[in-house]
Structure formats: C-alpha cells, structure tokens
Design an enzyme around this catalytic site. Structure first.
Site, mmCIF file in Angstrom:
data_model
loop_
_atom_site.group_PDB
_atom_site.id
_atom_site.type_symbol
_atom_site.label_atom_id
_atom_site.label_comp_id
_atom_site.label_asym_id
_atom_site.label_seq_id
_atom_site.Cartn_x
_atom_site.Cartn_y
_atom_site.Cartn_z
ATOM 1 N N CYS A 1 31.635 18.933 35.290
ATOM 2 C CA CYS A 1 32.028 19.091 36.677
ATOM 3 C C CYS A 1 33.278 20.076 36.582
ATOM 4 C CB CYS A 1 32.389 18.060 37.465
ATOM 5 S SG CYS A 1 30.921 16.789 37.314
ATOM 6 N N ARG B 1 31.120 25.585 36.508
ATOM 7 C CA ARG B 1 31.056 24.418 35.857
ATOM 8 C C ARG B 1 30.029 23.455 36.416
ATOM 9 N NH1 ARG B 1 35.237 23.715 32.208
ATOM 10 N NH2 ARG B 1 34.988 21.558 31.923
ATOM 11 N N ASN C 1 35.842 14.249 36.020
ATOM 12 C CA ASN C 1 34.840 15.126 35.074
ATOM 13 C C ASN C 1 34.585 14.184 33.830
ATOM 14 O OD1 ASN C 1 33.238 16.743 33.723
ATOM 15 N ND2 ASN C 1 34.861 18.096 32.728
ATOM 16 N N GLY C 2 33.292 13.984 33.488
ATOM 17 C CA GLY C 2 33.184 13.070 32.472
ATOM 18 C C GLY C 2 31.934 12.003 32.678
ATOM 19 N N GLU D 1 16.764 33.526 21.430
ATOM 20 C CA GLU D 1 17.892 33.982 22.438
ATOM 21 C C GLU D 1 17.456 34.869 23.741
ATOM 22 O OE1 GLU D 1 20.519 32.689 23.207
ATOM 23 O OE2 GLU D 1 21.624 34.169 24.645
ATOM 24 N N GLU E 1 16.406 30.396 31.454
ATOM 25 C CA GLU E 1 17.564 29.985 32.105
ATOM 26 C C GLU E 1 17.970 30.619 33.410
ATOM 27 O OE1 GLU E 1 21.177 29.083 30.056
ATOM 28 O OE2 GLU E 1 21.086 31.106 29.046
ATOM 29 N N LYS F 1 28.089 25.621 32.849
ATOM 30 C CA LYS F 1 28.430 26.545 31.581
ATOM 31 C C LYS F 1 29.044 25.592 30.710
ATOM 32 C CE LYS F 1 30.105 30.570 30.409
ATOM 33 N NZ LYS F 1 28.884 31.390 29.713
HETATM 34 C C1 AGP Z 1 23.556 29.588 27.167
HETATM 35 O O1 AGP Z 1 23.135 30.974 28.049
HETATM 36 C C2 AGP Z 1 23.377 28.469 27.641
HETATM 37 N N1 AGP Z 1 24.293 28.202 29.082
HETATM 38 C C3 AGP Z 1 23.731 27.275 26.904
HETATM 39 O O2 AGP Z 1 22.772 27.347 26.027
HETATM 40 C C4 AGP Z 1 25.105 27.044 25.797
HETATM 41 O O3 AGP Z 1 25.018 28.272 24.747
HETATM 42 C C5 AGP Z 1 25.369 26.013 25.391
HETATM 43 O O4 AGP Z 1 25.209 24.976 26.117
HETATM 44 C C6 AGP Z 1 26.282 25.861 24.077
HETATM 45 O O5 AGP Z 1 27.809 25.995 25.070
HETATM 46 P P1 AGP Z 1 28.879 26.324 24.211
HETATM 47 O O6 AGP Z 1 28.670 27.620 23.426
HETATM 48 O O7 AGP Z 1 29.809 26.435 25.140
HETATM 49 O O8 AGP Z 1 29.152 25.091 23.152
#
Ligand code: AGP
Length: 608
Positions: free
Chosen positions: A2, A27, A99-100, A481, A488, A603
């Site tokens: 969050c 987030r 958040n958590g 990728e 997504e 994110k």
């Molecule tokens: C990427 O498009 C995704 N939103 C997701 O896979 C992301 O790469 C993953 O959650 C890891 O995030 P980070 O690089 O912040 O650790």
C-alpha cells in the site's frame, strides 16, 4: 503493498495529502482514505474509487494541522469503505494508516474483543488502532510504543490522535518509510516520490524507529523510547521526471526515456575512449573478487528476467558459474551457502519482501551481497553489503520497462568489472564490449522511431486470446519478459518458452489462433531459432519475428517482421525488449486496459 503518507505543517493538509497520495497510487489503488486531525474532531473519509475521488468527497474547508492518507492494495478483506484505511479505535479519536502485514492480528483481535472493543473491518490493521486506545493514558507516543512491541510482522505506520492534533506519529519495521523535511512542513511516506516536488531533504527511518513529527521538528526514538539520531540526506531525483509529461501513460513515457536512462546507468562508470570500467562503489578489493567461486542472482518478476541475462553475461565473461533464483523460492530452499559465494540481489524498488529476506539471510551468513536497485535509500540498500544504483529516475508505471533495461545494463557492466578484476578479459575485448554498450542508447532510439509500425502490428493481434513468446539463449529471457509484460498490462494469457523446448510439449498448443512472437535476432543460435519458426509456420500459426536489420532472408519466411538495429549478442536483447514493451503497451491500449494501474498488481511487493 500500500502507499501511506502523512503531513504536518503550515500548508493545506487536505490538499497536500491528496496530492502526495496520488503520487503513490502506483503502490495500490483498490481504495483510499484520509484522516485529518482537527482539535476534538477526527475526520476520516474513504473511497473505493481512485484517489482523485477524495478531491470531491473531502471538503476543502477542513482545517487540520496534521493528517494521514492511505492508498490500498487489498490483502485482508475486499476493497470496501470499511476495509479502507485509515482505521480507528472505538472512540474514533485515533486513526492509523498501515503498510505491511500484522501476522499475529487474530490473537490480538480476540483479546481486544474480549476486552470489549468493537471491530468494523476485516483488516489486520484495525487491531493497531484498538491497541493504542487500550494503552492510551494521555500520551500517544507511549501508547504507540507499547502497541508496536506486541506486533509481529511488517509495518510502516502513520498515526494521528485528535487529542494531540498538531502531532504526526510514524513507526517503521520491515516496510519502507521516509521523512521529507520542508520549510515549515514535514511529510512521511512509503516512497519519496510522494513529496519530491516539495522537498529533497529526506530522513530514512530505520527498522525499529518511531518518530513524533510537529511543525517544529522531528523526534526519533527506538521502540523502547530511547532517542536515536538519523542523518538528513538529499534526494538526487529531478522532480520534472515525476510527471507524465504529455504522454498518454507513464508506461509510454518510461519506454521513451530509455535512451537517457541507459546512458545514465553508464555515466561515470565506463569510458569508451580509454576502454575502462569503474564500479568502485562495490567496495570490493581485487583479492576479494578473486576469491569468489560462484554467483547466485536473486530476484522476482521482471528483475528475475534481467538476472537471467546477467547469468549469460557473467558466465560468458568470467569463469564463475551463476544460478538465478526467484526470491520467494530461494528463501525457503535449504542449501549450504559458503563464503566464496557472491549474491547479486536485483530489485528496482528495493523493497520486494522476498528478495530482501534473501539478502538479510545471506548477509547474516557473512556472504557478500551486491544490490542492484533504482531507489536511493531503499531497504535493500541498507541491508546489502554494497549497492549499484541504476539511476533510471522514478518509474511510476506498474509494469517495469526502463528499470528492466537499466538492470540489464548494470549487470553487463558488473560482468565486465568482475571479468576485468579476475583477468578474464583482454583490454581489447573489454574495450570492444564497452563500445558496444555505449552504442545501446542510440540504437534504442532507433527502435523507438518504429513506434507507429509496432502500434499497427499490435492492432492486428489485439483481440487474440493468447500469445507465445519464444527465444533461445540470451533471447530466452527476452521471451519471458515479453510474455510477462503482455500478461500484466493487456490481460492476455501468454507463455514464454525456450524455443528448443517447443517440441517437448508446448507445440501441441500451437494453432492458427495463437500468434507466436519469435525473438530471432542474429546470434550463434539464430539458425536453430529459424528452424523453430518453420516448425510453427508449418502448423499455419502466425509468427511475428523480431529480427536484425540486416537480416533480409527472414522476410521470406514471415511478413510480420519487426527489425532492430544490428547489435552484438549481449546488447540485442535490450533492443528486442523495447519492441516487446511497445507491443504490450499498444495491445493493452487496443484492449482498453488501465495500463499504468493493472488490476490486482502493485509496483512494490512489500509482503510475502
Ligand atoms: C514488473 O513489470 C512487475 N510489476 C513485477 O514482476 C516486478 O518486476 C517484481 O514485482 C519485482 O519488483 P522489484 O524489481 O521492485 O523487486
């Protein structure tokens, strides 16, 4: 997962909170809410719509010196007004944004219910408000400290109390929280993006810190109330980088920023004229580097795919074997980690719970961990032994784009650096590789110039129900990728395969209805990939080939070709990735998807 934000100061608290919160919408965006601490009157207003709705429903006439806000990605209970934060105690004097995850909330809740507390939500967070109420005897900080000592799990908390309306309370344990220090005003947020346009002066709270913030200053202590001092630092970001700048979406803007972000990753690190590479920020001596016997890369999602490309590079350029592991798997695998292992942990946000758990575990065992991240001062940078920043600038779109290509660039530089320190590369080869890396931003720009063609290609397939992506060797992570990106943001079922694996099963799924995107740029496995394309086309399936500019023969095979500039085997995956980012973006656009805020995603995945 969050976003939380708090404000205290001379500004308009309502406006400041809504504005800062909207910068954290990436987030989580299931629901949002504000609590404004007015003397003898706590105003809590929530919505299950986007943050912008708060502008309509929170009266602009409300005066409050301090307040908190929350944008939610639901973990406990569906998105609803009742489950949206901030949460309150029975007396409605105290409000909490969290958040958590509170792992022991059930037992705390049962105890509080027995003591007569009334719960209105399904969330874990609500126990915090009731616990503070339980311990509150006129001093909010004391009640908060008593409360947090009983919580298990991860929590960044922001708290206001109408009895002390000029104070904002903050607590941090295993979830990010950063303070912004402005002129006559203070911010606290999950991420400095929230307030970067107001101040660049920041103070990172550490795990186990609690803070009391007023217009006059900040007091930080540990959970036992002992005062601690945290340094004030300066953010390096440009605020101009934070807006959408005329693009339809952050994702599109960030795709277009890649020539710059890739260049920024190389600045002050590689010198093409001299043929030198410098990663002295690693703080590793040549002797230490010589002692490594293997490398483990740990990451999640897109960062994991970057890690796979890093593996190919490190194994080609050095004598070190590399394994790449998914964070959530690595932390529960039982294996002997020896001190001759180097761990590379990749996380654009620097906050991914699974990756950080791996980092903490390894550092505790005395293993050197290099973090690769984009976020200055993020948790991973504080846990790892050394950090390489990507310098990609803020990435707001949930789908990682520029941070992926920057991660790959950093990994290539790291591979070169390790190789040089271990005498694995001649000065000529090193120089040639450096020249090759330096040419990438310009080549990415050439890919971006084909945007309208890629857009048209996306339109052809936008209604397809599924996609396959295939590639071999260094093009295999690109396929993975590309597949993740389209899943997504365009909500299309897709799979990425090592092209050679097709005939071991997946080819059974090939039909005329499933477009296959083949990454077939020039490489030692080019001919084999072409054979795979022929196998697919023999089954009348459509193949979109990503190919090298000088490859004229592939046009005889399929009419659906997207060309990328000729490039070496290492750098060509970066160019192909940019094509796939645009392909996913336009596919999502034609399908009417909310590109920057895909459903169910956030994110920064700060929970397990
Ligand atoms: C990427 O498009 C995704 N939103 C997701 O896979 C992301 O790469 C993953 O959650 C890891 O995030 P980070 O690089 O912040 O650790």
């Amino acid at each position: 997962m969050c976003g939380i934000v708090g404000y205290v100061g001379n500004g308009n608290t309502r406006d400041m909170l809504i504005d800062s919160l909207s910068m954290l919408e990436y987030r989580g965006y299931d629901s949002a809410g504000l609590a404004l601490a007015c003397p003898d009157d706590m105003k809590v207003i929530k919505t299950t719509e986007m943050i912008s709705k708060l502008k309509e429903i929170v009266p602009s006439s409300i005066y409050a010196c301090a307040g908190i806000g929350h944008t939610r990605w639901a973990t406990h209970g569906k998105p609803s007004d009742a489950n949206a934060h901030p949460h309150q105690d029975c007396t409605h004097r105290i409000a909490v944004a969290h958040n958590g995850i509170i792992e022991n909330y059930q037992e705390l809740k049962e105890r509080l219910i027995q003591n007569g507390h009334l719960f209105v939500s399904e969330t874990d967070t609500e126990v915090i408000a009731h616990l503070i109420e339980e311990y509150y005897k006129g001093d909010t900080l004391t009640a908060i400290l008593e409360t947090v000592r009983q919580l298990a799990g991860s929590f960044a908390l922001l708290i206001v109390n109408e009895d002390e309306p000029d104070k904002l309370f903050a607590v941090k344990k295993d979830s990010p929280l950063v303070l912004g220090i402005g002129e006559g005003q203070y911010f606290v947020a999950s991420d400095a993006t929230a307030f970067a346009k107001y101040t660049k002066k920041v103070l990172y709270l550490k795990d186990g810190d609690a803070a009391v913030i007023t217009k006059a200053g900040v007091y930080v202590c540990d959970f036992n109330g002992i005062r601690v001092v945290r340094p004030i630092q300066t953010l390096e970001w440009n605020t101009e980088e934070s807006g959408v700048c005329g693009y339809a979406h952050y994702m599109l803007k960030e795709i277009h920023e890649q020539p710059k972000s890739l260049n920024d990753a190389m600045i002050a690190r590689i010198d093409a004229l001299k043929g030198t590479i410098d990663l002295s920020e690693l703080n590793l001596t040549t002797d230490q580097i010589a002692r490594f016997r293997r490398v483990i890369v740990v990451a999640c999602g897109t960062s994991y795919h970057a890690g796979l490309l890093g593996k190919y590079a490190i194994e080609r350029l050095t004598d070190l074997p590399v394994s790449v592991e998914i964070g959530s798997e690595f932390r529960y695998a039982s294996r002997l980690l020896t001190q001759d292992t180097l761990i590379i942990a990749i996380s654009q946000s620097g906050e991914t719970a699974d990756t950080i758990a791996a980092v903490k575990d390894a550092v505790q065992k005395g293993i050197h961990v290099i973090a690769i991240t984009n976020v200055f001062g993020s948790t991973i940078t504080r846990e790892a032994s050394s950090t390489i920043y990507m310098h990609a600038g803020p990435e707001i779109g949930v789908a990682a784009t520029k941070t992926f290509t920057s991660q790959v660039m950093v990994l290539y530089m790291l591979a070169l650096y390790l190789s040089k320190q271990r005498d694995g590369l001649s000065p000529q080869d090193l120089k040639q590789m450096i020249v090759s890396l330096k040419s990438v931003p310009q080549k990415v720009q050439q890919v971006l110039e084909q945007e309208s063609y890629i857009n048209e290609m996306s339109r052809l397939f936008a209604s397809s129900g599924s996609f396959f992506f295939i590639g071999r060797n260094m093009n295999y992570p690109v396929a993975l990728e590309g597949s993740l990106k389209i899943k997504e943001i365009a909500y299309v079922f897709s799979e990425g395969f090592a092209a050679g694996e097709l005939k071991h099963g997946p080819i059974a799924l090939i039909t005329t209805q499933v477009p296959v995107v083949a990454i077939a740029t020039r490489s030692p496995t080019y001919d084999k990939t072409i054979s795979n394309i022929k196998e697919i086309m023999a089954r009348d399936a459509m193949v979109v080939a990503i190919a090298s500019e000088s490859d004229n023969s592939i046009d005889q095979l399929t009419k659906l070709v997207i060309k990328v500039p000729d490039a070496c085997e290492f750098t060509s995956p970066i160019l192909s990735s940019v094509v796939l980012q645009l392909l996913s973006y336009y596919t999502a656009l034609y399908r009417g998807c909310p590109i920057d805020k895909p459903r169910n995603l956030a994110k920064s995945v700060t929970v397990e």
